[in-house]
Motif scaffolding. Structure first.
Motif, PDB file in Angstrom:
ATOM      1  N   GLU A  53      88.230  29.626   9.470  1.00  0.00           N
ATOM      2  CA  GLU A  53      90.010  30.405   9.322  1.00  0.00           C
ATOM      3  C   GLU A  53      90.844  29.526   9.178  1.00  0.00           C
ATOM      4  O   GLU A  53      91.701  28.969   8.125  1.00  0.00           O
ATOM      5  N   ILE A  54      90.518  28.058   9.326  1.00  0.00           N
ATOM      6  CA  ILE A  54      91.574  27.328   9.153  1.00  0.00           C
ATOM      7  C   ILE A  54      91.142  26.731   8.643  1.00  0.00           C
ATOM      8  O   ILE A  54      91.093  25.496   7.500  1.00  0.00           O
ATOM      9  N   LEU A  55      89.315  26.233   8.015  1.00  0.00           N
ATOM     10  CA  LEU A  55      88.566  25.422   6.727  1.00  0.00           C
ATOM     11  C   LEU A  55      89.220  26.255   5.226  1.00  0.00           C
ATOM     12  O   LEU A  55      88.873  25.273   4.595  1.00  0.00           O
ATOM     13  N   ASP A  56      88.858  27.617   5.804  1.00  0.00           N
ATOM     14  CA  ASP A  56      89.241  28.245   4.511  1.00  0.00           C
ATOM     15  C   ASP A  56      91.244  28.680   3.784  1.00  0.00           C
ATOM     16  O   ASP A  56      91.330  28.385   2.772  1.00  0.00           O
ATOM     17  N   LYS A  57      91.872  27.614   4.231  1.00  0.00           N
ATOM     18  CA  LYS A  57      93.083  27.580   4.477  1.00  0.00           C
ATOM     19  C   LYS A  57      93.503  26.161   3.645  1.00  0.00           C
ATOM     20  O   LYS A  57      92.968  25.889   2.905  1.00  0.00           O
ATOM     21  N   ARG A  58      94.079  26.845   2.476  1.00  0.00           N
ATOM     22  CA  ARG A  58      94.507  25.767   1.042  1.00  0.00           C
ATOM     23  C   ARG A  58      96.173  25.613   0.816  1.00  0.00           C
ATOM     24  O   ARG A  58      96.988  26.256   1.601  1.00  0.00           O
ATOM     25  N   LEU A  59      96.852  24.715   0.005  1.00  0.00           N
ATOM     26  CA  LEU A  59      98.200  24.015  -0.291  1.00  0.00           C
ATOM     27  C   LEU A  59      98.087  24.681  -1.415  1.00  0.00           C
ATOM     28  O   LEU A  59      97.853  24.249  -1.976  1.00  0.00           O
ATOM     29  N   SER A  60      98.897  24.983  -1.514  1.00  0.00           N
ATOM     30  CA  SER A  60      99.492  26.240  -2.758  1.00  0.00           C
ATOM     31  C   SER A  60      99.981  24.358  -3.491  1.00  0.00           C
ATOM     32  O   SER A  60     100.272  23.391  -3.719  1.00  0.00           O
ATOM     33  N   TYR A  61     100.066  25.138  -5.073  1.00  0.00           N
ATOM     34  CA  TYR A  61     100.202  23.645  -5.893  1.00  0.00           C
ATOM     35  C   TYR A  61     102.124  23.741  -5.648  1.00  0.00           C
ATOM     36  O   TYR A  61     102.419  22.604  -5.651  1.00  0.00           O
ATOM     37  N   GLU A  62     102.790  24.781  -5.207  1.00  0.00           N
ATOM     38  CA  GLU A  62     104.227  24.649  -5.427  1.00  0.00           C
ATOM     39  C   GLU A  62     103.929  23.595  -3.952  1.00  0.00           C
ATOM     40  O   GLU A  62     105.498  22.955  -3.821  1.00  0.00           O
ATOM     41  N   GLY A  81      88.217  16.738   4.226  1.00  0.00           N
ATOM     42  CA  GLY A  81      88.145  17.992   2.917  1.00  0.00           C
ATOM     43  C   GLY A  81      87.356  16.897   2.037  1.00  0.00           C
ATOM     44  O   GLY A  81      87.323  15.699   1.618  1.00  0.00           O
ATOM     45  N   GLU A  82      86.875  18.053   0.152  1.00  0.00           N
ATOM     46  CA  GLU A  82      86.596  17.524  -0.651  1.00  0.00           C
ATOM     47  C   GLU A  82      87.481  18.295  -1.205  1.00  0.00           C
ATOM     48  O   GLU A  82      87.631  19.380  -1.925  1.00  0.00           O
ATOM     49  N   PRO A  83      88.594  17.303  -1.673  1.00  0.00           N
ATOM     50  CA  PRO A  83      89.643  18.527  -2.888  1.00  0.00           C
ATOM     51  C   PRO A  83      89.305  19.140  -3.998  1.00  0.00           C
ATOM     52  O   PRO A  83      89.518  19.247  -4.556  1.00  0.00           O
ATOM     53  N   LEU A  84      87.506  18.205  -4.781  1.00  0.00           N
ATOM     54  CA  LEU A  84      87.640  19.414  -6.174  1.00  0.00           C
ATOM     55  C   LEU A  84      86.868  20.202  -5.237  1.00  0.00           C
ATOM     56  O   LEU A  84      86.411  20.782  -7.022  1.00  0.00           O
ATOM     57  N   ILE A  85      86.969  21.006  -4.133  1.00  0.00           N
ATOM     58  CA  ILE A  85      86.593  22.387  -4.199  1.00  0.00           C
ATOM     59  C   ILE A  85      88.073  23.183  -4.309  1.00  0.00           C
ATOM     60  O   ILE A  85      88.211  24.561  -4.618  1.00  0.00           O
ATOM     61  N   HIS A  86      88.701  22.738  -3.794  1.00  0.00           N
ATOM     62  CA  HIS A  86      90.274  23.277  -4.632  1.00  0.00           C
ATOM     63  C   HIS A  86      90.416  23.629  -5.804  1.00  0.00           C
ATOM     64  O   HIS A  86      89.980  23.422  -6.672  1.00  0.00           O
ATOM     65  N   LYS A  87      90.298  25.199  -6.165  1.00  0.00           N
ATOM     66  CA  LYS A  87      90.072  25.805  -7.558  1.00  0.00           C
ATOM     67  C   LYS A  87      91.689  25.009  -8.368  1.00  0.00           C
ATOM     68  O   LYS A  87      91.772  25.180  -9.801  1.00  0.00           O
TER      69      LYS A  87
END
Length: 368
Positions: A53-62, A81-87
């Motif tokens: 549940e923590i590994l699935d969290k993302r900071l949004s663009y905003e 982590g690996e930033p290139l995973i972030h959509k």
């Protein structure tokens, strides 16, 4: 230094402004960590030992743009982590570039070949590729075969497309100075802009604790590396100030400057730095600066910090020293780190280790 003059002038101007304003605690690099999820499980990594549940969290663009604006550091490093995973990573990078900030997108490069079309070459964008040595050493470090070859292929592709590329190298137990020197020769021949190199921090959450080098070993290792560089007249481009390299070789006595590289991640603004994950978080950069008990941290003040020589803590200290003593910094840059003679004394800790004691009932307790 492996840093373009344009960037050096921007950072120098920023530092001068902080001095003129009389700012005591200012950031040099924002560590923007928008996710912990990674596609590798490295032995010395303390970022991946979280529940899903923590590994699935993302900071949004905003949220990322708010952090960049709040902190206002001239450089932004995006680790993981690996930033290139972030959509949203291409959008995040574009937003930082639009603000005229220099962004270092840190990656293990496994996804770089697939995702490189999402980015455009810019003087403000650098791919910082993680390589911990030559093929055998790096693949052992990341606990997976074939990663070195894929990373090198991605580096060559990025360079061919006109991107700025650096290498980020972390040194662990068992390193040999001649092997590290050979690695630096190799990446220099690849044509990368520069190399960031530092000893690994002994993360409490790391899967293995026997991989980290400490104290005197670190200094002896770097002296050996720099000695080879001088003897063989190597032209390595290291992405560090001359005084930080001199510190790694045991010639400078520095305290940590953790606010120089503040961290914003999925938990908030991490106290006190990128490396200590369990010391609490602040809701804003202002709160981080004003409420963190900075005096509790650093090599002599906290056992968790005892063996740390990481650039995210000490590069800012070296830069501050250079501003106060420019001639010292210039001479260190010309001569390079000293590789013989006495080292500065090891700092004496002022903290006391926890000692087991007994209560009136004879039950052991620990008193800090």
């Amino acid at each position: 230094m492996g840093v373009p003059l344009r960037q050096q002038l921007t950072v120098g101007s920023y530092l001068l402004k902080q001095k003129i304003k009389g700012v005591k605690k200012y950031p040099l690099v924002l560590m923007l960590e928008p996710l912990f999820r990674c596609n590798l499980a490295c032995a010395g990594c303390g970022k991946i030992d979280y529940p899903d549940e923590i590994l699935d969290k993302r900071l949004s663009y905003e949220e990322c743009m708010q952090a960049v604006d709040e902190c206002n550091a001239p450089m932004v490093s995006i680790p993981g982590g690996e930033p290139l995973i972030h959509k949203e990573m291409p959008q995040i990078v574009e937003g930082i570039i639009a603000r005229k900030k220099y962004v270092y997108l840190c990656t293990n490069a496994l996804l770089l070949k697939k995702r490189i079309g999402d980015y455009k070459p810019s003087p403000y964008l650098t791919f910082s590729v993680h390589l911990d040595g030559l093929r055998e050493r790096h693949d052992a470090s990341v606990c997976q075969e074939g990663v070195f070859d894929r990373a090198v292929e991605a580096i060559k592709l990025a360079l061919d497309k006109g991107f700025r590329v650096t290498v980020n190298c972390t040194l662990f137990q068992g390193e040999q100075d001649h092997e590290v020197a050979e690695f630096l020769d190799y990446v220099t021949e690849l044509g990368v802009e520069g190399v960031t190199i530092a000893p690994g921090f002994s993360y409490e959450r790391a899967p293995r604790q026997d991989v980290f080098i400490k104290g005197q070993e670190v200094k002896e290792l770097f002296r050996g590396i720099f000695r080879i560089g001088k003897e063989k007249k190597r032209k390595w481009k290291l992405n560090h100030s001359a005084l930080y390299l001199d510190y790694l070789a045991g010639n400078q006595s520095y305290n940590c400057t953790p606010w120089g590289n503040p961290t914003r991640n999925v938990f908030g603004w991490q106290k006190p730095c990128y490396l200590l994950a369990d010391e609490g978080n602040a809701s804003s950069f202002k709160e981080l600066i004003e409420t963190t008990p900075w005096e509790k941290y650093g090599t002599v003040n906290n056992p968790k910090c005892a063996n740390c020589m990481a650039h995210c803590g000490y590069e800012a200290t070296a830069v501050e020293d250079m501003l106060k003593n420019p001639l010292k910094g210039i001479l260190a840059g010309i001569k390079g780190p000293r590789t013989s003679g006495d080292m500065v004394p090891e700092p004496a800790p002022v903290y006391t280790e926890a000692k087991p004691q007994a209560t009136f009932s004879g039950i052991p307790i620990r008193v800090e």
